[in-house]
Design a protein around this motif. Structure first.
Motif, PDB file in Angstrom:
ATOM      1  N   VAL A   1       0.844  -1.187   0.000  1.00 51.19           N
ATOM      2  CA  VAL A   1       0.000   0.000   0.000  1.00 51.19           C
ATOM      3  C   VAL A   1       0.880   1.238   0.000  1.00 51.19           C
ATOM      4  O   VAL A   1       1.900   1.290   0.696  1.00 51.19           O
ATOM      5  N   THR A   2       0.520   2.206  -0.838  1.00 51.53           N
ATOM      6  CA  THR A   2       1.161   3.514  -0.834  1.00 51.53           C
ATOM      7  C   THR A   2       0.071   4.565  -0.643  1.00 51.53           C
ATOM      8  O   THR A   2      -1.117   4.272  -0.807  1.00 51.53           O
ATOM      9  N   ALA A   3       0.479   5.777  -0.294  1.00 48.42           N
ATOM     10  CA  ALA A   3      -0.521   6.805  -0.002  1.00 48.42           C
ATOM     11  C   ALA A   3       0.057   8.191  -0.234  1.00 48.42           C
ATOM     12  O   ALA A   3       1.261   8.406  -0.121  1.00 48.42           O
ATOM     13  N   GLU A   4      -0.841   9.115  -0.548  1.00 45.20           N
ATOM     14  CA  GLU A   4      -0.455  10.496  -0.799  1.00 45.20           C
ATOM     15  C   GLU A   4      -1.195  11.434   0.145  1.00 45.20           C
ATOM     16  O   GLU A   4      -2.227  11.078   0.725  1.00 45.20           O
TER      17      GLU A   4
ATOM     18  N   THR B   1       4.797   6.667   6.470  1.00 47.70           N
ATOM     19  CA  THR B   1       3.477   6.055   6.278  1.00 47.70           C
ATOM     20  C   THR B   1       2.829   6.608   5.021  1.00 47.70           C
ATOM     21  O   THR B   1       2.222   5.865   4.234  1.00 47.70           O
ATOM     22  N   LEU B   2       2.937   7.906   4.830  1.00 43.98           N
ATOM     23  CA  LEU B   2       2.469   8.559   3.607  1.00 43.98           C
ATOM     24  C   LEU B   2       3.681   8.765   2.708  1.00 43.98           C
ATOM     25  O   LEU B   2       4.727   9.228   3.153  1.00 43.98           O
ATOM     26  N   ASP B   3       3.536   8.419   1.441  1.00 43.41           N
ATOM     27  CA  ASP B   3       4.703   8.307   0.561  1.00 43.41           C
ATOM     28  C   ASP B   3       5.101   9.589  -0.144  1.00 43.41           C
ATOM     29  O   ASP B   3       6.282   9.817  -0.399  1.00 43.41           O
ATOM     30  N   PHE B   4       4.123  10.411  -0.501  1.00 49.49           N
ATOM     31  CA  PHE B   4       4.466  11.617  -1.259  1.00 49.49           C
ATOM     32  C   PHE B   4       3.331  12.626  -1.201  1.00 49.49           C
ATOM     33  O   PHE B   4       2.275  12.360  -0.634  1.00 49.49           O
TER      34      PHE B   4
ATOM     35  N   VAL C   1      11.147  12.453  -6.580  1.00 53.10           N
ATOM     36  CA  VAL C   1      11.526  11.049  -6.692  1.00 53.10           C
ATOM     37  C   VAL C   1      10.562  10.112  -5.959  1.00 53.10           C
ATOM     38  O   VAL C   1      10.326   8.978  -6.397  1.00 53.10           O
ATOM     39  N   LYS C   2       9.965  10.566  -4.854  1.00 52.28           N
ATOM     40  CA  LYS C   2       9.102   9.683  -4.065  1.00 52.28           C
ATOM     41  C   LYS C   2       7.839   9.248  -4.818  1.00 52.28           C
ATOM     42  O   LYS C   2       7.493   8.055  -4.805  1.00 52.28           O
ATOM     43  N   PRO C   3       7.098  10.152  -5.471  1.00 47.12           N
ATOM     44  CA  PRO C   3       5.949   9.669  -6.246  1.00 47.12           C
ATOM     45  C   PRO C   3       6.358   8.752  -7.392  1.00 47.12           C
ATOM     46  O   PRO C   3       5.665   7.768  -7.688  1.00 47.12           O
ATOM     47  N   ALA C   4       7.491   9.060  -8.024  1.00 44.28           N
ATOM     48  CA  ALA C   4       7.965   8.201  -9.112  1.00 44.28           C
ATOM     49  C   ALA C   4       8.318   6.805  -8.599  1.00 44.28           C
ATOM     50  O   ALA C   4       7.946   5.787  -9.206  1.00 44.28           O
ATOM     51  N   GLN C   5       8.983   6.750  -7.450  1.00 45.51           N
ATOM     52  CA  GLN C   5       9.340   5.448  -6.879  1.00 45.51           C
ATOM     53  C   GLN C   5       8.109   4.653  -6.473  1.00 45.51           C
ATOM     54  O   GLN C   5       8.055   3.434  -6.676  1.00 45.51           O
ATOM     55  N   ALA C   6       7.113   5.332  -5.917  1.00 44.54           N
ATOM     56  CA  ALA C   6       5.911   4.639  -5.454  1.00 44.54           C
ATOM     57  C   ALA C   6       5.208   3.930  -6.599  1.00 44.54           C
ATOM     58  O   ALA C   6       4.607   2.867  -6.410  1.00 44.54           O
TER      59      ALA C   6
END
Length: 434
Positions: free
Chosen positions: A255-258, A301-304, A359-364
């Motif tokens: 799970v990823t989150a924004e 916990t929240l990715d980007f 980079v974080k949204p791209a990695q997610a």
């Protein structure tokens, strides 16, 4: 054409800023060199002295609304991507709440071609989870994936039936693409227009329960575990949601989150009156929720960060909060807003902010964007960290002027955005936006 950008201030290793020079092949859209030493600029066709302005990778926003086709009065692909370029974004992902919805290969291909033709920056096309976003019939995810969908979402509406979400996650897992969810249980809304809290009570406006969001997330993380899908949560807004996502990550669920800038910066305490520029979905929550979002971002916990740029016409937003549509714009002010309200207040470092926007949204989402390196794509944003200006919606490229931050003084504004080696937007010599 070879362009030499000299005296750039860049984060190279850790949180230390260093001076670098960039040599760019503008025709091929490639970075030829990034060097701390003096590169011979005689062979360059153009030399640009950045005077120690900050250079960061082109920012990535995986949650915006371009409205076209079907909602051109609110925004178009051209105006929305110009707004993105002005804000320093070189990659954006457009939500599928258009008319028609990108729910078939025919519709998806038509919209994708419009994005390629009219976009001033890269636009990644979502396909919908269900036909017409009605939550009933799952789209042909296999075919849509073959034609370029990078993820699936019904953003704007939550998939109400657990069985349908299970089916969607299973199919998405098979094609190796994320399921992206607007989390909202309609049975728990009770006609709400703002967060159910202090403001709703004193304003006599029906409130939206926090649990309407967290219940859906709790359901979906278990479905993601059962199907092996990559599950991504849009615009997290409550402390309970953060807790559920944190527990799911600890359990090894993919799970990823924004989180949005407005949910990090504002709470219901900041709503001055029945002003629909403060109406968005999910709504501004309590101060304890805002603090939980900041903590969730800081602990991973929240990715980007994503703007959820949601333009509307002035007429629509002149209504009361009960009747006006949800949403505010955010592309053109995201960086200075976050820098001023969070970096300058020592809540996060500038390097952390840059990572959460690049980079974080791209990695997610396993995307090849959000980095600036030798041999890589020449996509970057130049920011004047000394520039202070007030938010002026009249200067926006976006058709949407709906923001609660009008006249707020912000620092660290983009002055140039380079996409695919070429200048996509540059501040005029007069200092005006356009």
């Amino acid at each position: 054409m070879i362009t030499f950008y000299k005296n750039a201030s860049m984060y190279v290793d850790g949180d230390q800023l260093e001076t670098r020079n960039l040599l760019i092949d503008s025709d091929k859209g490639k970075v030829l060199d990034i060097s701390p030493s003096y590169i011979n600029e005689k062979g360059a066709d153009e030399v640009i002295d950045l005077n120690n302005q900050l250079v960061i990778p082109g920012m990535v926003d995986l949650h915006i609304h371009l409205r076209e086709p079907g909602g051109e009065k609110k925004e178009t692909i051209e105006t929305g991507t110009m707004a993105a370029a002005r804000g320093g974004f070189t990659t954006v992902a457009a939500m599928p709440n258009t008319r028609p919805v990108p729910d078939t290969v025919e519709n998806f291909t038509m919209i994708k071609e419009k994005m390629t033709e009219k976009g001033h920056v890269r636009v990644l096309p979502y396909a919908s989870i269900t036909i017409r976003q009605l939550g009933e019939t799952i789209t042909d995810m296999t075919d849509l994936a073959k034609h370029g969908a990078f993820a699936f979402t019904d953003d704007g509406v939550g998939v109400q039936q657990a069985g349908k979400m299970y089916e969607a996650m299973k199919l998405a897992s098979e094609v190796g693409l994320p399921v992206v969810a607007h989390c909202e249980d309609n049975s728990l809304l009770f006609g709400g227009a703002v967060h159910k809290g202090v403001f709703s009570e004193k304003s006599n406006i029906p409130g939206i329960l926090s649990v309407s969001e967290s219940v859906h997330i709790a359901r979906d993380v278990l479905l993601a575990e059962a199907t092996g899908a990559h599950y991504h949560v849009c615009h997290v807004s409550t402390k309970e949601s953060v807790r559920v996502i944190r527990d799911a990550k600890k359990a090894g669920i993919h799970v990823t989150a924004e989180v949005t800038p407005h949910h990090l910066i504002l709470s219901e305490d900041d709503i001055p009156s029945d002003d629909s520029n403060y109406k968005m979905n999910p709504p501004l929550r309590g101060e304890d929720d805002r603090q939980a979002l900041i903590e969730g971002l800081l602990d991973g916990t929240l990715d980007f960060i994503a703007t959820d740029h949601a333009p509307h016409t002035a007429e629509e937003k002149q209504q009361s909060m009960i009747n006006a549509p949800y949403g505010i714009v955010g592309l053109e002010i995201a960086y200075p807003l976050l820098y001023t309200k969070l970096v300058k207040e020592n809540i996060m470092t500038e390097k952390q902010l840059i990572d959460w926007l690049t980079v974080k949204p791209a990695q997610a989402f396993n995307l090849p964007y959000g980095e600036l390196k030798k041999g890589g794509a020449a996509e970057f944003t130049i920011i004047d960290r000394s520039k202070t200006a007030k938010v002026n919606p009249a200067s926006f490229y976006s058709k949407g002027k709906n923001t609660p931050f009008t006249d707020v003084s912000l620092q660290a504004w983009p002055t140039m955005t380079v996409y695919n080696g070429k200048v996509a937007w540059q501040e005029s010599t007069e200092g005006a936006a356009k």
